[in-house]
Design a protein around this motif. Structure first.
Motif, PDB file in Angstrom:
ATOM      1  N   GLU A  22     -69.892  44.925 -28.645  1.00  0.00           N
ATOM      2  CA  GLU A  22     -68.556  45.478 -28.832  1.00  0.00           C
ATOM      3  C   GLU A  22     -68.294  45.898 -30.271  1.00  0.00           C
ATOM      4  OE1 GLU A  22     -66.049  42.375 -27.471  1.00  0.00           O
ATOM      5  OE2 GLU A  22     -66.594  42.591 -25.348  1.00  0.00           O
ATOM      6  N   HIS A  23     -68.991  45.279 -31.220  1.00  0.00           N
ATOM      7  CA  HIS A  23     -68.796  45.599 -32.641  1.00  0.00           C
ATOM      8  C   HIS A  23     -70.160  45.908 -33.262  1.00  0.00           C
ATOM      9  CE1 HIS A  23     -64.697  44.075 -32.221  1.00  0.00           C
ATOM     10  NE2 HIS A  23     -65.216  43.019 -31.618  1.00  0.00           N
ATOM     11  N   PRO A  24     -70.689  47.103 -33.000  1.00  0.00           N
ATOM     12  CA  PRO A  24     -72.062  47.429 -33.425  1.00  0.00           C
ATOM     13  C   PRO A  24     -72.246  47.518 -34.931  1.00  0.00           C
ATOM     14  CG  PRO A  24     -70.970  49.368 -32.546  1.00  0.00           C
ATOM     15  CD  PRO A  24     -70.058  48.212 -32.263  1.00  0.00           C
ATOM     16  N   PHE A  25     -71.143  47.589 -35.703  1.00  0.00           N
ATOM     17  CA  PHE A  25     -71.279  47.712 -37.151  1.00  0.00           C
ATOM     18  C   PHE A  25     -70.947  46.421 -37.882  1.00  0.00           C
ATOM     19  CE2 PHE A  25     -70.166  51.985 -35.536  1.00  0.00           C
ATOM     20  CZ  PHE A  25     -71.318  52.660 -35.900  1.00  0.00           C
ATOM     21  N   ALA A  26     -70.599  45.406 -37.145  1.00  0.00           N
ATOM     22  CA  ALA A  26     -70.292  44.118 -37.783  1.00  0.00           C
ATOM     23  C   ALA A  26     -71.585  43.490 -38.294  1.00  0.00           C
ATOM     24  CB  ALA A  26     -69.608  43.184 -36.800  1.00  0.00           C
ATOM     25  N   ALA A  27     -71.534  43.005 -39.522  1.00  0.00           N
ATOM     26  CA  ALA A  27     -72.713  42.391 -40.131  1.00  0.00           C
ATOM     27  C   ALA A  27     -72.261  41.459 -41.240  1.00  0.00           C
ATOM     28  CB  ALA A  27     -73.672  43.450 -40.674  1.00  0.00           C
ATOM     29  N   SER A  28     -73.182  40.635 -41.683  1.00  0.00           N
ATOM     30  CA  SER A  28     -72.887  39.702 -42.765  1.00  0.00           C
ATOM     31  C   SER A  28     -72.775  40.467 -44.080  1.00  0.00           C
ATOM     32  CB  SER A  28     -74.004  38.663 -42.855  1.00  0.00           C
ATOM     33  OG  SER A  28     -75.179  39.255 -43.399  1.00  0.00           O
ATOM     34  N   PRO A  29     -72.291  39.820 -45.147  1.00  0.00           N
ATOM     35  CA  PRO A  29     -72.246  40.494 -46.460  1.00  0.00           C
ATOM     36  C   PRO A  29     -73.602  41.007 -46.920  1.00  0.00           C
ATOM     37  CG  PRO A  29     -70.905  38.507 -46.500  1.00  0.00           C
ATOM     38  CD  PRO A  29     -71.630  38.504 -45.185  1.00  0.00           C
ATOM     39  N   ASN A  30     -74.686  40.426 -46.392  1.00  0.00           N
ATOM     40  CA  ASN A  30     -76.039  40.886 -46.734  1.00  0.00           C
ATOM     41  C   ASN A  30     -76.571  41.892 -45.728  1.00  0.00           C
ATOM     42  OD1 ASN A  30     -76.088  39.116 -48.946  1.00  0.00           O
ATOM     43  ND2 ASN A  30     -76.868  37.433 -47.677  1.00  0.00           N
ATOM     44  N   ASP A  31     -75.658  42.457 -44.901  1.00  0.00           N
ATOM     45  CA  ASP A  31     -76.024  43.440 -43.889  1.00  0.00           C
ATOM     46  C   ASP A  31     -77.004  42.864 -42.872  1.00  0.00           C
ATOM     47  OD1 ASP A  31     -75.633  45.939 -42.780  1.00  0.00           O
ATOM     48  OD2 ASP A  31     -77.376  46.811 -43.767  1.00  0.00           O
ATOM     49  N   ASP A  32     -76.773  41.605 -42.510  1.00  0.00           N
ATOM     50  CA  ASP A  32     -77.616  40.901 -41.545  1.00  0.00           C
ATOM     51  C   ASP A  32     -76.905  40.883 -40.197  1.00  0.00           C
ATOM     52  OD1 ASP A  32     -79.284  39.273 -40.128  1.00  0.00           O
ATOM     53  OD2 ASP A  32     -79.331  37.655 -41.603  1.00  0.00           O
ATOM     54  N   ARG A  33     -77.575  41.357 -39.150  1.00  0.00           N
ATOM     55  CA  ARG A  33     -76.977  41.399 -37.811  1.00  0.00           C
ATOM     56  C   ARG A  33     -77.366  40.183 -36.965  1.00  0.00           C
ATOM     57  NH1 ARG A  33     -73.258  44.228 -35.106  1.00  0.00           N
ATOM     58  NH2 ARG A  33     -74.666  44.833 -33.395  1.00  0.00           N
ATOM     59  N   ARG A  34     -78.072  39.250 -37.524  1.00  0.00           N
ATOM     60  CA  ARG A  34     -78.422  38.047 -36.764  1.00  0.00           C
ATOM     61  C   ARG A  34     -77.186  37.160 -36.677  1.00  0.00           C
ATOM     62  NH1 ARG A  34     -83.291  35.546 -39.853  1.00  0.00           N
ATOM     63  NH2 ARG A  34     -81.852  36.071 -41.547  1.00  0.00           N
ATOM     64  N   ALA A  35     -76.448  37.316 -35.608  1.00  0.00           N
ATOM     65  CA  ALA A  35     -75.133  36.681 -35.512  1.00  0.00           C
ATOM     66  C   ALA A  35     -75.121  35.403 -34.690  1.00  0.00           C
ATOM     67  CB  ALA A  35     -74.132  37.670 -34.906  1.00  0.00           C
ATOM     68  N   ILE A  36     -76.223  35.051 -34.065  1.00  0.00           N
ATOM     69  CA  ILE A  36     -76.227  33.891 -33.181  1.00  0.00           C
ATOM     70  C   ILE A  36     -76.532  32.633 -33.998  1.00  0.00           C
ATOM     71  CG2 ILE A  36     -77.195  32.825 -31.137  1.00  0.00           C
ATOM     72  CD1 ILE A  36     -75.482  35.354 -30.667  1.00  0.00           C
ATOM     73  N   PHE A  37     -75.562  31.745 -34.025  1.00  0.00           N
ATOM     74  CA  PHE A  37     -75.649  30.469 -34.740  1.00  0.00           C
ATOM     75  C   PHE A  37     -76.047  29.388 -33.740  1.00  0.00           C
ATOM     76  CE2 PHE A  37     -73.571  26.477 -35.796  1.00  0.00           C
ATOM     77  CZ  PHE A  37     -73.856  26.284 -37.141  1.00  0.00           C
ATOM     78  N   HIS A  38     -77.024  28.560 -34.094  1.00  0.00           N
ATOM     79  CA  HIS A  38     -77.508  27.518 -33.179  1.00  0.00           C
ATOM     80  C   HIS A  38     -77.592  26.190 -33.920  1.00  0.00           C
ATOM     81  CE1 HIS A  38     -81.021  25.779 -30.586  1.00  0.00           C
ATOM     82  NE2 HIS A  38     -79.850  25.240 -30.263  1.00  0.00           N
TER      83      HIS A  38
END
Length: 280
Positions: free
Chosen positions: A69-85
């Protein structure tokens, strides 16, 4: 109870498979006995007539939706690995927790990790799975409902460890083993002081050995006939005396370095003198 934050991933399928101990499947069904807790907004997010039991594949899709739903959302380091485990392991000898106890622990750890913020209606999607004995897995998507990236607190490891200790006390669990205290690393002053002390040692130090050889040589030369040997013996005795003085100076320097390496204790402030009370 030992919490461990795993490396973030692009999709929730691998973390969920690890939590379940088997691959994600569209044919199973995860009840509330497996998914023991989830983000508070899920109840209002689903329809009343929607099926209550989701497959593991549906849970994975639910967690992955914010990435789509948010294809441009990323971390401040432009990291798209959003799954926290986050996985939590109990002590092998701990008792079996009930479903409500697992749910309580999941919500408390989610708050400690910064994943769940009370009152935040646009927070992160997360679920907690309890599918293996003595283990709880919390999986979240760091992309919030409003499309913003959620960064866990920098001290998340410390907060999780502290909350785990509190949960252990509240649920009467076996405390996790504390880290073994490592021996203190000697300072440079301590090491140099020890080296000087070895040089100056009267029993086994190299200077004491050299001084002894010089003194022995001086005594043997002094016993030789003639006056030439007497002058040489005297000079050797002077050399032995200087070596002894050097030993003494090195011993003092070693003691000074040892004092520098000791922690200083602040002096207590002088106690206020009370004025003596004299009766009239």
């Amino acid at each position: 109870m030992i919490p461990h934050i795993n490396e973030r991933t692009h999709t929730p399928h691998d973390p969920l498979s690890e939590a379940l101990g088997r691959p994600v499947s569209p044919d199973d069904g995860l009840t509330e006995y497996t998914v023991v807790a989830h983000w508070p907004g899920l109840d209002s997010y689903t329809l009343d007539d929607e099926q209550k039991i989701w497959t593991s594949a549906q849970w994975a899709e639910h967690l992955e939706d914010p990435l789509l739903e948010h294809p441009f959302a990323a971390s401040p380091n432009d990291d798209r690995r959003a799954i926290f485990h986050l996985d939590i392991r109990l002590h092998p000898d701990d008792r079996v927790l009930t479903g409500p106890e697992w749910a309580e622990a999941a919500h408390r750890l989610a708050r400690a990790a910064g994943i769940e913020v009370p009152g935040d209606e646009n927070g992160c999607r997360w679920i907690a799975a309890q599918a293996q004995p003595g283990r709880l897995d919390l999986i979240a998507n760091l992309i919030r409902l409003d499309g913003e990236w959620h960064a866990p607190p920098a001290d998340a490891h410390r907060q999780l460890a502290e909350e785990s200790r509190r949960i252990e006390q509240d649920l009467r669990l076996i405390p996790a083993p504390t880290a073994r205290r490592l021996p203190a690393v000697p300072t440079a002053s301590t090491q140099l002081g020890a080296l000087l002390a070895q040089l100056a040692d009267e029993q086994s130090g190299p200077l004491a050995t050299v001084r002894g050889l010089v003194e022995h040589t001086a005594h043997r030369i002094a016993r030789q006939p003639g006056t030439a040997g007497a002058g040489t013996a005297h000079r050797l005795e002077l050399i032995a005396g200087r070596l002894h003085a050097i030993q003494h100076d090195l011993d003092g320097a070693a003691a000074h370095l040892s004092d520098l390496s000791r922690p200083r204790v602040a002096a207590a402030p002088p106690a206020a003198h009370r004025a003596a009370h004299r009766s009239p």
